[in-house]
Design a protein around this motif. Structure first.
Motif, PDB file in Angstrom:
ATOM      1  N   SER A  69     -57.083  22.644  48.041  1.00  0.00           N
ATOM      2  CA  SER A  69     -56.402  21.609  46.663  1.00  0.00           C
ATOM      3  C   SER A  69     -54.760  21.668  46.653  1.00  0.00           C
ATOM      4  O   SER A  69     -53.641  20.998  45.948  1.00  0.00           O
ATOM      5  CB  SER A  69     -56.683  21.495  45.314  1.00  0.00           C
ATOM      6  OG  SER A  69     -57.170  23.051  44.746  1.00  0.00           O
ATOM      7  N   SER A 117     -55.338  26.736  39.653  1.00  0.00           N
ATOM      8  CA  SER A 117     -55.056  24.754  38.680  1.00  0.00           C
ATOM      9  C   SER A 117     -53.918  24.855  37.633  1.00  0.00           C
ATOM     10  O   SER A 117     -53.392  23.481  37.248  1.00  0.00           O
ATOM     11  CB  SER A 117     -56.473  25.685  38.036  1.00  0.00           C
ATOM     12  OG  SER A 117     -56.899  23.530  37.373  1.00  0.00           O
ATOM     13  N   LEU A 118     -54.004  26.327  37.372  1.00  0.00           N
ATOM     14  CA  LEU A 118     -52.439  25.494  35.758  1.00  0.00           C
ATOM     15  C   LEU A 118     -51.311  25.909  36.879  1.00  0.00           C
ATOM     16  O   LEU A 118     -50.428  24.781  36.578  1.00  0.00           O
ATOM     17  CB  LEU A 118     -52.673  27.188  35.081  1.00  0.00           C
ATOM     18  CG  LEU A 118     -52.748  27.395  34.105  1.00  0.00           C
ATOM     19  CD1 LEU A 118     -53.366  28.893  33.424  1.00  0.00           C
ATOM     20  CD2 LEU A 118     -53.475  26.471  33.508  1.00  0.00           C
ATOM     21  N   GLU A 150     -51.417  22.057  38.531  1.00  0.00           N
ATOM     22  CA  GLU A 150     -50.950  20.648  37.019  1.00  0.00           C
ATOM     23  C   GLU A 150     -49.330  20.813  37.087  1.00  0.00           C
ATOM     24  O   GLU A 150     -49.327  19.894  36.724  1.00  0.00           O
ATOM     25  CB  GLU A 150     -51.903  21.201  35.716  1.00  0.00           C
ATOM     26  CG  GLU A 150     -53.315  20.797  36.148  1.00  0.00           C
ATOM     27  CD  GLU A 150     -53.892  19.338  36.098  1.00  0.00           C
ATOM     28  OE1 GLU A 150     -52.718  18.775  35.628  1.00  0.00           O
ATOM     29  OE2 GLU A 150     -54.646  19.754  36.197  1.00  0.00           O
ATOM     30  N   SER A 151     -49.149  21.757  36.792  1.00  0.00           N
ATOM     31  CA  SER A 151     -47.521  21.707  36.677  1.00  0.00           C
ATOM     32  C   SER A 151     -46.325  21.177  38.398  1.00  0.00           C
ATOM     33  O   SER A 151     -45.018  20.585  37.885  1.00  0.00           O
ATOM     34  CB  SER A 151     -46.544  23.108  36.449  1.00  0.00           C
ATOM     35  OG  SER A 151     -46.849  24.435  37.476  1.00  0.00           O
ATOM     36  N   HIS A 211     -47.728  18.311  39.811  1.00  0.00           N
ATOM     37  CA  HIS A 211     -47.999  17.397  39.233  1.00  0.00           C
ATOM     38  C   HIS A 211     -47.183  16.612  38.606  1.00  0.00           C
ATOM     39  O   HIS A 211     -46.649  15.306  38.605  1.00  0.00           O
ATOM     40  CB  HIS A 211     -49.054  16.962  38.818  1.00  0.00           C
ATOM     41  CG  HIS A 211     -50.566  17.087  40.293  1.00  0.00           C
ATOM     42  ND1 HIS A 211     -51.792  17.778  40.150  1.00  0.00           N
ATOM     43  CD2 HIS A 211     -50.429  17.080  41.132  1.00  0.00           C
ATOM     44  CE1 HIS A 211     -52.672  17.611  41.284  1.00  0.00           C
ATOM     45  NE2 HIS A 211     -51.625  17.696  41.823  1.00  0.00           N
ATOM     46  N   LEU A 212     -46.229  17.183  37.839  1.00  0.00           N
ATOM     47  CA  LEU A 212     -45.292  17.122  36.813  1.00  0.00           C
ATOM     48  C   LEU A 212     -44.054  16.974  37.507  1.00  0.00           C
ATOM     49  O   LEU A 212     -42.684  16.985  36.518  1.00  0.00           O
ATOM     50  CB  LEU A 212     -46.080  18.015  35.806  1.00  0.00           C
ATOM     51  CG  LEU A 212     -46.608  17.725  34.862  1.00  0.00           C
ATOM     52  CD1 LEU A 212     -46.788  19.162  33.081  1.00  0.00           C
ATOM     53  CD2 LEU A 212     -47.089  16.110  34.499  1.00  0.00           C
ATOM     54  N   PRO A 228     -51.302  17.294  30.978  1.00  0.00           N
ATOM     55  CA  PRO A 228     -53.102  17.981  30.660  1.00  0.00           C
ATOM     56  C   PRO A 228     -53.436  18.809  30.084  1.00  0.00           C
ATOM     57  O   PRO A 228     -52.638  19.031  28.635  1.00  0.00           O
ATOM     58  CB  PRO A 228     -52.139  18.729  32.192  1.00  0.00           C
ATOM     59  CG  PRO A 228     -51.254  18.649  32.693  1.00  0.00           C
ATOM     60  CD  PRO A 228     -50.478  18.164  31.538  1.00  0.00           C
ATOM     61  N   ALA A 277     -56.705  23.433  29.228  1.00  0.00           N
ATOM     62  CA  ALA A 277     -57.693  24.372  30.818  1.00  0.00           C
ATOM     63  C   ALA A 277     -58.471  25.104  30.318  1.00  0.00           C
ATOM     64  O   ALA A 277     -58.557  25.398  29.226  1.00  0.00           O
ATOM     65  CB  ALA A 277     -56.650  24.826  31.372  1.00  0.00           C
ATOM     66  N   TRP A 295     -53.546  23.205  27.631  1.00  0.00           N
ATOM     67  CA  TRP A 295     -52.836  23.766  28.835  1.00  0.00           C
ATOM     68  C   TRP A 295     -51.724  24.322  29.297  1.00  0.00           C
ATOM     69  O   TRP A 295     -51.212  25.067  29.540  1.00  0.00           O
ATOM     70  CB  TRP A 295     -53.004  22.170  30.154  1.00  0.00           C
ATOM     71  CG  TRP A 295     -52.469  22.529  31.496  1.00  0.00           C
ATOM     72  CD1 TRP A 295     -52.699  23.193  32.556  1.00  0.00           C
ATOM     73  CD2 TRP A 295     -50.467  22.967  31.623  1.00  0.00           C
ATOM     74  NE1 TRP A 295     -51.955  22.827  33.748  1.00  0.00           N
ATOM     75  CE2 TRP A 295     -50.431  22.826  33.143  1.00  0.00           C
ATOM     76  CE3 TRP A 295     -49.739  21.538  30.891  1.00  0.00           C
ATOM     77  CZ2 TRP A 295     -49.271  23.186  33.720  1.00  0.00           C
ATOM     78  CZ3 TRP A 295     -48.459  21.673  31.495  1.00  0.00           C
ATOM     79  CH2 TRP A 295     -48.220  21.703  32.640  1.00  0.00           C
ATOM     80  N   TRP A 325     -50.823  27.857  30.505  1.00  0.00           N
ATOM     81  CA  TRP A 325     -49.508  27.508  31.610  1.00  0.00           C
ATOM     82  C   TRP A 325     -48.195  29.176  31.465  1.00  0.00           C
ATOM     83  O   TRP A 325     -48.205  29.965  32.350  1.00  0.00           O
ATOM     84  CB  TRP A 325     -49.020  25.763  31.866  1.00  0.00           C
ATOM     85  CG  TRP A 325     -47.690  25.973  32.661  1.00  0.00           C
ATOM     86  CD1 TRP A 325     -48.102  26.126  34.073  1.00  0.00           C
ATOM     87  CD2 TRP A 325     -46.742  25.894  32.297  1.00  0.00           C
ATOM     88  NE1 TRP A 325     -47.563  25.838  35.086  1.00  0.00           N
ATOM     89  CE2 TRP A 325     -46.300  26.126  33.949  1.00  0.00           C
ATOM     90  CE3 TRP A 325     -45.984  25.234  31.036  1.00  0.00           C
ATOM     91  CZ2 TRP A 325     -44.902  25.350  33.823  1.00  0.00           C
ATOM     92  CZ3 TRP A 325     -44.653  25.178  31.382  1.00  0.00           C
ATOM     93  CH2 TRP A 325     -43.784  24.777  32.976  1.00  0.00           C
TER      94      TRP A 325
END
Length: 602
Positions: free
Chosen positions: A83, A145-146, A149-150, A152-153, A196, A199, A230, A234
């Motif tokens: 991923s 994963s954390l 997600e950042s 994606h932002l 998000p 988490a 989340w 993070w």
């Protein structure tokens, strides 16, 4: 305009510290990239932490920032990487751990000394073990994963950081859930997007979890993973990866646990905090191959050493300017070490212990020469501690020393010294054993000089004369090791004296009787030796306490606590005394002892 951020402490574990540090790291990066002053002061306000800025912050500039990696994803041999975007720069745990092993092998072969040449191994990344524990505990996927997600932002990253500034600058709300909700609301208002929601709160981030689930769930039939918001995780993940001190600790034959530690800021700049902690982790970390107690003791000693060396370097750079360490104890800048011990359970790790390690408050240099003297004391103590190992049956001694150095009571050192004195004499009597390290009298004087009660005792000539007599009947007796080799002395070694004096110190009468009995036998031996030396035309080079010295010691015992006097007599009696012109050297030869441990497999 924003001048400071208020960071709650909701967890009562090292997660509070990593939350503060993670936010401070993001703030410093944002200020630097937006052209604003990145100087940040970390302050502990008790109920909450504070991030103080050198100048007021312009939020509009922060909101326009592009994305940058606040922390990299980590990659081990078995990390799921499907991923993660192909172009991502990551932290290669396998490569960094191998670099660390080479560097540690090099230091061990050179007795802890580093000579920088083109052929010498380069030091590892200071964060190496933080990546290693994530991989070892299989939390690399949670960390990544954390991060993902950042990532994606990234189109709205500036607004995320601005939202953090906006929410955490509010002094009226010190509840973390409220602040997280404020950030989410701000972010949605500015961007139309949502953060998000949740988490996995794995135990490395929230160590109150038991095997990844909360205590309530662990006591029930449900075993769903523990979840939390989340954004908090993070920030904690950022602080842990960038600033934690993690190490594998040997607790048995081929059995290793993990220990993860956070250094709590008290009042220190982020730049200084990062530099001191980074140098400790990168160049001179505590070793985990000799048990928990030695690791903890080494950690505190080496951190204090690193802090003093930092100020020493600053003083040398600007000798005309006074530096801010003078007149302050080391724990004036930072608080405690907060940590979690993760016990090995085969292929997984469980939370075994939450612990706190304090810093010694007796290290208070008043001037530059004082600072150098305290550095010598720390080196003295390190030399003793690294000569001990749990594997060789010295766990009790190491635990007693750990209790002293991680507390703030100097008297605990003298209680430790009673145990260590017995070890010293037994080691000296073993012709096949390596000579034990000894604390120096000069170092003891430096340690005790801030306490008026101590100095009234330790500077008294009669006390010193009797302490020297103890030294010459225990440490400097029998067959001794000198720099010129082993030489036999004409007087025998007195065994069990430290334990005798300590056991009798609960009663003034019993203790005085024990001291008088010792001095009587000591004087009889001196008379016997003098007769033989007189026939040979020699003189006896041993101290000779008089009745007046005993009378003065009795006055001291009536003036001060008997236990304190006894402990000080033992500490000075079993220490390393400086050589004078009129007597032979009293120190044992320790020039060949290694100051670094044997490297173990990581």
């Amino acid at each position: 305009m924003i001048n400071q951020l208020f960071v709650p402490k909701p967890f009562n574990t090292y997660a509070d510290t990593f939350l503060l540090l993670g936010l401070a790291q993001i703030a410093a990066d944002a200020l630097d990239r937006s052209g604003q002053n990145p100087t940040i002061q970390l302050i502990d306000k008790g109920t909450h932490g504070c991030i103080q800025f050198a100048r007021a912050i312009n939020l509009e500039t922060i909101a326009k920032l592009d994305y940058t990696n606040p922390f990299p994803p980590v990659r081990g041999q078995k990390t799921d990487w499907d991923s993660i975007p192909a172009e991502t720069t990551y932290f290669d745990v396998v490569k960094e751990v191998e670099k660390r092993k080479l560097y540690r092998d090099y230091r061990y072969q050179n007795s802890g000394k580093t000579q920088w040449t083109e052929e010498s191994p380069k030091p590892p990344d200071a964060r190496t073990q933080n990546g290693a524990i994530l991989v070892s505990m299989r939390h690399d996927r949670n960390h990544n994963s954390l991060w993902l997600e950042s990532w994606h932002l990234k189109q709205n990253y500036g607004n995320l950081v601005a939202g953090l500034f906006h929410s955490f600058s509010d002094p009226n709300s010190l509840a973390l859930p409220d602040k997280i909700q404020q950030v989410a609301d701000w972010f949605q208002q500015q961007t139309g997007s949502k953060l998000p929601a949740q988490a996995n709160a794995v135990k490395v981030y929230l160590p109150t979890a038991v095997q990844g689930v909360s205590r309530i769930k662990a006591d029930s039939n449900k075993t769903d993973p523990q979840k939390t918001d989340w954004l908090s995780l993070w920030l904690i993940a950022n602080g842990l990866f960038q600033f934690a001190l993690a190490e594998r600790i040997k607790i048995g034959d081929r059995i290793y646990d993990w220990r993860v530690i956070a250094l709590e800021p008290k009042e220190i700049t982020l730049e200084k905090y990062r530099e001191i902690l980074g140098n400790l982790r990168q160049f001179n970390p505590p070793g985990g191959g000799h048990g928990i107690a030695r690791f903890d003791a080494e950690l505190v000693l080496k951190f204090c050493q690193q802090l003093l060396e930092h100020h020493q370097a600053k003083a040398q750079d600007r000798p005309e300017d006074p530096f801010d360490f003078l007149g302050k104890p080391v724990n004036d800048f930072v608080g405690n070490f907060r940590g979690t011990h993760f016990g090995s359970k085969g292929q997984v790790y469980g939370v075994k212990e939450l612990f706190t390690l304090g810093l010694p408050g007796w290290i208070v240099p008043d001037n530059y020469q004082d600072l150098l003297a305290y550095l010598e004391v720390l080196q003295d103590h390190l030399a003793v501690i690294v000569s001990l190992s749990a594997e060789e049956g010295q766990s009790e001694i190491l635990a007693a020393y750990r209790d002293f150095i991680t507390g703030n009571n100097l008297r605990n050192f003298f209680r430790f010294q009673v145990i260590y004195a017995d070890f010293v004499v037994k080691r000296l009597a073993d012709s096949h054993a390596r000579s034990p390290r000894l604390f120096s009298v000069n170092g003891l004087n430096i340690m005790t000089k801030k306490d008026a009660d101590f100095t009234k005792i330790t500077q008294d000539p009669s006390f010193l004369k009797i302490a020297k007599a103890i030294n010459q009947s225990t440490v400097y007796a029998g067959e001794i090791q000198t720099k010129d080799g082993k030489i036999p002395l004409d007087w025998k070694r007195n065994y069990g004296l430290a334990q005798l004096l300590s056991s009798q110190s609960g009663s003034k009468k019993d203790f005085i009787s024990a001291i008088a009995d010792f001095l009587g036998k000591y004087q009889q031996e001196n008379l016997r030796l003098k007769e033989g030396y007189l026939k040979q035309g020699k003189r006896l080079m041993r101290v000779e306490p008089t009745k007046e010295d005993l009378d003065r010691l009795i006055e001291i015992i009536h003036q001060f606590d008997t236990v304190l006097v006894a402990n000080l007599l033992i500490a000075y009696g079993y220490a390393k005394w400086s050589k004078s012109k009129d007597e032979p050297a009293t120190e044992t030869d320790t020039t060949n002892d290694n100051t670094d441990e044997e490297p173990e497999e990581i």
